[in-house]
Each structure stands twice: as C-alpha cells, then as structure tokens.
Scaffold this motif. Structure first.
Motif, short mmCIF file in Angstrom:
data_model
loop_
_atom_site.label_atom_id
_atom_site.label_comp_id
_atom_site.label_asym_id
_atom_site.label_seq_id
_atom_site.Cartn_x
_atom_site.Cartn_y
_atom_site.Cartn_z
N ILE A 101 0.84 -1.20 0.00
CA ILE A 101 0.00 0.00 0.00
C ILE A 101 0.88 1.25 0.00
N GLN A 102 1.98 1.22 0.73
CA GLN A 102 2.90 2.37 0.75
C GLN A 102 3.40 2.68 -0.66
N ALA A 103 3.74 1.64 -1.41
CA ALA A 103 4.30 1.84 -2.75
C ALA A 103 3.29 2.54 -3.66
N ALA A 104 2.04 2.09 -3.62
CA ALA A 104 1.02 2.71 -4.47
C ALA A 104 0.71 4.13 -4.02
N ALA A 105 0.60 4.33 -2.70
CA ALA A 105 0.29 5.66 -2.18
C ALA A 105 1.41 6.65 -2.50
N ARG A 143 -1.82 -4.98 -4.91
CA ARG A 143 -0.81 -5.80 -5.59
C ARG A 143 -1.25 -6.17 -7.01
N ALA A 144 -2.53 -6.42 -7.20
CA ALA A 144 -3.03 -6.78 -8.53
C ALA A 144 -2.74 -5.67 -9.54
N LEU A 145 -2.81 -4.43 -9.08
CA LEU A 145 -2.49 -3.31 -9.96
C LEU A 145 -0.99 -3.09 -10.09
N LEU A 146 -0.27 -3.17 -8.97
CA LEU A 146 1.17 -2.97 -9.00
C LEU A 146 1.87 -3.97 -9.91
N LEU A 151 -6.82 -4.46 -14.61
CA LEU A 151 -8.26 -4.55 -14.33
C LEU A 151 -8.75 -5.99 -14.42
N ARG A 152 -8.21 -6.75 -15.36
CA ARG A 152 -8.58 -8.18 -15.44
C ARG A 152 -8.15 -8.91 -14.17
N ALA A 153 -6.94 -8.61 -13.69
CA ALA A 153 -6.46 -9.24 -12.46
C ALA A 153 -7.34 -8.86 -11.27
N LEU A 154 -7.77 -7.60 -11.23
CA LEU A 154 -8.68 -7.16 -10.15
C LEU A 154 -10.00 -7.92 -10.21
N THR A 155 -10.52 -8.09 -11.41
CA THR A 155 -11.80 -8.81 -11.57
C THR A 155 -11.66 -10.25 -11.07
N ILE A 156 -10.61 -10.92 -11.49
CA ILE A 156 -10.40 -12.32 -11.09
C ILE A 156 -10.26 -12.42 -9.58
N LEU A 157 -9.48 -11.53 -8.97
CA LEU A 157 -9.27 -11.55 -7.52
C LEU A 157 -10.57 -11.27 -6.78
#
Length: 265
Positions: A63-67, A235-238, A248-254
């Motif tokens: 979360i730190q990395a994305a923020a 993580r799915a986005l990173l 977005l596909r990874a987010l959907t699957i998760l």
C-alpha cells in the motif's frame, strides 16, 4: 445504500460482506476510479478509498508503494473526494480511510461537509481513537457519516466497549499486530477479537488481516460480518504497471475469488 445496509443485505444472504480497499490516485485518478468500479462490478459490497499520506506508519509496503506513487503524481484531498463521488455513484457505500493529519489540515468540519456532499458514507480513522475524536464525532454526526474506529487484539475490554460505542456503520477489527499486508495464513487472533467485540455491540464487525484469496476470505467470513481486503487488490495493480487492461482483469479475477469465498464460508 448505507454501510450498515450493505452488511445487513449480506447477512440476509447468509454471508459476510466483502470490503475492498484501494488508494485514490493510483495509478492515477481516472485509473483508480476505473479500478474501484471494477471491484464493485465483480462483487465488492463496500469500498474503502485510501487518502495517500506521506507518513503511512500503519501501512505495509504494498500500500505504501502505491500511495507514494499517487503522491508523486500530485494527488490531493480534492482528488480523493472526486474519486469518492465517482464510486459512490454506483450505489455502493464508499468510505475514506485516512490518517488523521490530512483531515485536520483540510479542516474537520469542511472535510465532513465535502465528504457528505460527494456521497461518501463515512470515514475510517486508523490512528484516531474516540477519546481524541470530539471534533470528528460532532462533524460526522452533523452530516450523518459513519465513524469507523479500530479495535485490536491488544485492546482491553474497556477500550473495546468504548470504541465500539463510538462507531457507526461497522467496527474495524485489525487482527495483525503491526503493519498491514497480505499473509499466507490468517491470524488466530482474529476470532477471539471478533467475539470480544460482539459481546459489547450489535454493529457488524469487519476484519482486516491481510486476506489475499478466496480460501482465506472464507475462513475469516466464518466468524466475521465483513472481510476487509486491501494489499491484495493493490498488488493486482502494481503487478501490471504498464498494462492497465491486464491490471483490471487481475482485479476482476481476484474480486470474484474473494466474493466466492465470503459466500461459501
């Protein structure tokens, strides 16, 4: 829909609610909005939007990395509120999760007013305790916003009683000692913490402890009213920095895996 209503709807379906978190502004403001709407479409019942902060002492490295990337791109509180407005328009309860300093800097009464105007359901405040939250409680009550405070395994029974009494919407039970982040096994501290909280409140209890897949979600959903997932979504986005469609596909699957988990508990 209010946060409480979302939990009650899940309970009426004999399951826990799935609560999903992403920070605003990652990979950028429109990208975060797309990602959060994807999570809603794939099965999240409640959304938490993180307000990126320069000193995220309670967040894990993911979360730190994305923020940090969001901050480097100039994301401000106004962008967070714009993100809230876009996600809340789906009809899904949308809360902001933030450290207290940015709210104080923005102005507590102003923040409550603007959050309510954006359609936000409330605020999760990990580093603010009810006994230090007089201004926020008054502002939240004025605008009918949820006040979500945290309880932890180290909380005394008296503090759990005080904290849950100050909450509205749900209670956030954080069952990881230290920073957040995904883990390969869930914490044996969570079940007893939920039981202690349920002994003193009728509010739903959401648990955040680093859940990263449907099996872990099912385990937590067997005793909690809500399963809160953050780092796994981030993580799915990173993991797809140069291919937004793949992210977005990874987010959907998760999300679909996690939503299935809370339903089979």
């Amino acid at each position: 829909m209010s946060t409480r209503t979302a939990f009650e709807k899940a309970r009426s379906e004999d399951r826990a609610a799935l609560v999903g978190y992403l920070p605003a502004g990652y990979p950028d403001v429109p990208g975060a909005i797309d990602a959060l709407r994807t999570m809603v479409d794939a099965g999240c019942d409640v959304i938490e939007i993180g307000l990126p902060y320069s000193d995220p002492v309670m967040d894990g490295p993911t979360i730190q990395a994305a923020a940090q990337q969001a901050l480097e791109r100039g994301v401000r509180t106004a962008d967070v509120l714009r993100t809230v407005e876009a996600v809340a328009a789906t009809g899904t309860p949308t809360l902001v999760m933030t450290y207290w300093n940015p709210v104080e800097h923005y102005g507590v009464a102003r923040f409550a007013r603007d959050l309510a105007s954006a359609g936000g359901a409330g605020l999760i405040t990990p580093d603010l305790t009810p006994d230090s939250a007089t201004d926020w409680i008054a502002a939240a009550d004025e605008h009918d916003l949820d006040k979500v405070f945290l309880v932890a395994p180290s909380s005394t029974d008296a503090r759990i009683t005080m904290t849950t009494a100050a909450c509205r919407g749900f209670v956030y039970a954080t069952a990881v000692m230290g920073v957040t982040g995904t883990r390969t096994t869930t914490s044996d501290l969570a079940g007893p913490l939920v039981a202690r909280a349920k002994a003193v409140t009728d509010l739903p209890i959401g648990v955040g402890l680093g859940v990263s897949d449907g099996d872990q979600a099912a385990e937590v959903a067997s005793y909690a009213d809500g399963v809160i997932v953050g780092s796994a979504f981030v993580r799915a986005l990173l993991d797809h920095p140069d291919d937004r469609a793949a992210g977005l596909r990874a987010l959907t699957i998760l999300t679909e895996d996690l939503a299935g988990g809370v339903r089979r508990a």
